[in-house]
Scaffold this motif. Structure first.
Motif, PDB file in Angstrom:
ATOM      1  N   ASN A 141       0.835  -1.209   0.000  1.00 39.33           N
ATOM      2  CA  ASN A 141       0.000   0.000   0.000  1.00 39.33           C
ATOM      3  C   ASN A 141       0.870   1.260   0.000  1.00 39.33           C
ATOM      4  O   ASN A 141       0.552   2.231  -0.671  1.00 39.33           O
ATOM      5  CB  ASN A 141      -0.949   0.015   1.198  1.00 39.33           C
TER       6      ASN A 141
ATOM      7  N   ASN B 222       1.989   2.330  -3.315  1.00 41.00           N
ATOM      8  CA  ASN B 222       0.869   2.575  -4.242  1.00 41.00           C
ATOM      9  C   ASN B 222       0.320   1.337  -4.957  1.00 41.00           C
ATOM     10  O   ASN B 222      -0.112   1.413  -6.098  1.00 41.00           O
ATOM     11  CB  ASN B 222       1.235   3.653  -5.264  1.00 41.00           C
ATOM     12  N   VAL B 223       0.367   0.213  -4.268  1.00 44.44           N
ATOM     13  CA  VAL B 223      -0.344  -0.966  -4.758  1.00 44.44           C
ATOM     14  C   VAL B 223      -1.463  -1.226  -3.741  1.00 44.44           C
ATOM     15  O   VAL B 223      -1.215  -1.790  -2.670  1.00 44.44           O
ATOM     16  CB  VAL B 223       0.593  -2.201  -4.850  1.00 44.44           C
TER      17      VAL B 223
ATOM     18  N   LEU C 137      -3.585  -3.234  -2.711  1.00 42.63           N
ATOM     19  CA  LEU C 137      -4.133  -4.576  -2.446  1.00 42.63           C
ATOM     20  C   LEU C 137      -4.717  -4.610  -1.037  1.00 42.63           C
ATOM     21  O   LEU C 137      -4.188  -3.983  -0.128  1.00 42.63           O
ATOM     22  CB  LEU C 137      -3.003  -5.614  -2.573  1.00 42.63           C
TER      23      LEU C 137
ATOM     24  N   LEU D  63      -2.430 -10.385  -6.449  1.00 40.77           N
ATOM     25  CA  LEU D  63      -1.877  -9.270  -7.235  1.00 40.77           C
ATOM     26  C   LEU D  63      -2.171  -9.446  -8.725  1.00 40.77           C
ATOM     27  O   LEU D  63      -2.495  -8.487  -9.423  1.00 40.77           O
ATOM     28  CB  LEU D  63      -0.360  -9.162  -7.014  1.00 40.77           C
TER      29      LEU D  63
ATOM     30  N   GLU E 209      -6.044  -9.038  -9.421  1.00 38.76           N
ATOM     31  CA  GLU E 209      -6.523  -7.658  -9.390  1.00 38.76           C
ATOM     32  C   GLU E 209      -5.801  -6.747 -10.373  1.00 38.76           C
ATOM     33  O   GLU E 209      -6.013  -5.533 -10.376  1.00 38.76           O
ATOM     34  CB  GLU E 209      -6.461  -7.133  -7.948  1.00 38.76           C
TER      35      GLU E 209
ATOM     36  N   TYR F  74      -2.613  -5.881 -10.804  1.00 39.02           N
ATOM     37  CA  TYR F  74      -1.473  -5.028 -10.468  1.00 39.02           C
ATOM     38  C   TYR F  74      -0.211  -5.480 -11.188  1.00 39.02           C
ATOM     39  O   TYR F  74       0.741  -4.715 -11.336  1.00 39.02           O
ATOM     40  CB  TYR F  74      -1.242  -4.999  -8.953  1.00 39.02           C
TER      41      TYR F  74
ATOM     42  N   TYR G 215       7.987  -7.306  -6.227  1.00 38.46           N
ATOM     43  CA  TYR G 215       7.456  -6.849  -4.939  1.00 38.46           C
ATOM     44  C   TYR G 215       7.823  -7.694  -3.709  1.00 38.46           C
ATOM     45  O   TYR G 215       8.262  -7.170  -2.700  1.00 38.46           O
ATOM     46  CB  TYR G 215       5.918  -6.775  -5.015  1.00 38.46           C
TER      47      TYR G 215
END
Ligand code: AMP
Ligand code: ZN
Ligand code: FE
Ligand code: FE
Length: 273
Positions: free
Chosen positions: A112, A115-116, A118, A141, A144, A146, A157
Motif C-alpha cells: 500500500n 501505491n499498490v 491490495l 496481485l 486484481e 497489479y 514486490y
C-alpha cells in the motif's frame, strides 16, 4: 515419467492449488503408490488424505514443511511420520499460521505504501483458510491486475530484497527438528541445493537432523550426487519429491516427476520403529 513415490506436495491447506481429494485423485491417475503431504505449517489435511488414500490404495506419509531461519536466510525443514494429532505440534503450527496472517498484513501494508492498493481480504480469500503465504499474495496481485504474472510478484514486490519483502519471525532449525522429533517424526533439510552454506549442514546434523531431501526439481544431477555423498558420510536418510503446488505456476515440480525409491520410505520407518 512419473515414479511411484513423491514425498513433497502441497494442498489447499497451504499454498497448493488442489485439495487433498483432488491431489490424491491425480496421484492415482499417475499410478503413484506413496505420497507425502507436506503443507507449510499445517497438518490439517493429513487425516482426510490418509482416509482417501486408503480407498485408492495409496499410502499417505504424514508430513509438514517448516520455515526456519539462520542469519536471515531461510531453511525449510520437512517433517515425516510424526503423530499428526500431537497436541504440542498442533499448537505450534496454529501459532505459526497466525503469525503468517500478521506477516501477510505487513506485506500488504508495504505494498500500500508503494501505491499498490491490495487489500488483506483478497489475500485471505486466496488462502481459503489454509496457511497464508506469499503465493496467495502473488495470485491476488495478478487477479486484481497489479501485475501480469505470478513470477512478476516475486521479482518486483515480494521476493527477497524487494520493496514489499517481509521476513518471518525467526525460528531456528534446531527448534523445528526438536518439535518434529517430540511428536515422533523424522526431520529432513528440504531442497538444500538452493542456498545452503557449508557450515549449515554440520550444524543441523548436530541439531538432530535425520536426513536430506536429495531429490528436488531445483537440484541438478551433480547436486543430487553431492548430497547423496553427504548422506552416506553422516549415516543420514534420504528423501525426495516434486514440491508440487499445482496451477501451472511451477518453478516447483510436476506431481510424481521424481525418481524416489520405495526403499527410502522403508528406511525411514526402520529408523523409527
Ligand atoms: P512463504 O512461505 O510465504 O515465504 O512462501 C514461500 C513459497 O513461495 C515457496 O514455497 C514457493 O512456492 C513460493 N516462492 C518463493 N520464492 C519464489 C520465487 N522467487 N518465485 C516464485 N515462487 C516463489
Ligand atoms: Zn509452497
Ligand atoms: Fe520449501
Ligand atoms: Fe514445498
Amino acid at each position: 515419467m512419473a515414479g511411484l513415490v513423491d514425498l513433497h506436495t502441497h494442498t489447499t491447506y497451504s499454498d497448493g492449488i488442489l485439495s487433498p481429494a483432488e491431489l490424491l485423485q491425480k496421484a492415482n491417475e499417475l499410478g503413484l503408490k506413496v505420497i507425502g503431504i507436506t503443507d507449510h505449517d499445517s497438518v490439517n489435511g493429513i487425516e482426510e488424505s490418509i482416509e482417501i488414500g486408503r480407498d485408492l490404495g495409496i499410502e499417505v506419509v504424514p508430513g509438514v514443511e517448516l520455515s526456519t531461519t539462520i542469519d536471515d536466510r531461510e531453511y525449510h525443514i520437512l517433517g515425516y511420520l510424526f503423530d499428526h494429532r500431537d497436541e504440542n505440534l498442533l499448537q505450534h503450527l496454529s501459532s505459526f499460521r497466525k503469525e503468517r496472517v500478521r506477516r501477510a498484513e505487513r506485506i500488504v501494508k508495504k505494498l500500500n505504501h508503494i501505491n499498490v492498493p491490495l487489500k488483506i481480504e483478497s489475500v485471505l480469500e486466496k488462502a481459503g483458510g489454509g496457511a497464508v503465504g506469499r503465493p496467495h499474495i502473488a495470485l491476488a496481485l495478478v487477479e486484481e491486475g497489479y501485475i501480469q504474472t505470478y513470477d512478476e510478484a516475486f521479482a518486483k514486490y515480494i521476493g527477497y530484497g524487494c520493496p514489499a519483502y517481509e521476513r518471518k519471525v525467526p525460528f531456528s532449525p534446531e527448534d523445528a527438528i526438536s518439535l518434529i522429533s517430540s511428536s515422533g517424526g523424522l526431520s529432513f533439510l528440504a531442497h538444500p541445493g538452493k542456498h545452503t552454506s557449508d557450515a549449515v549442514l554440520p550444524r543441523l546434523i548436530k541439531g538432530g537432523l535425520d536426513g536430506i531431501e536429495v531429490i528436488h526439481p531445483s537440484h541438478s544431477s551433480k547436486e543430487i550426487s553431492y548430497y547423496r555423498g553427504i548422506v552416506a558420510q553422516y549415516f543420514l536418510l534420504e528423501s525426495g519429491g516434486s514440491d508440487f503446488h499445482g496451477g501451472g505456476r511451477d518453478s516447483n515440480g510436476i506431481l510424481g516427476a521424481c525418481d524416489v525409491p520405495m526403499g527410502w520410505v522403508e528406511e525411514m520407518k526402520k529408523r523409527l520403529f
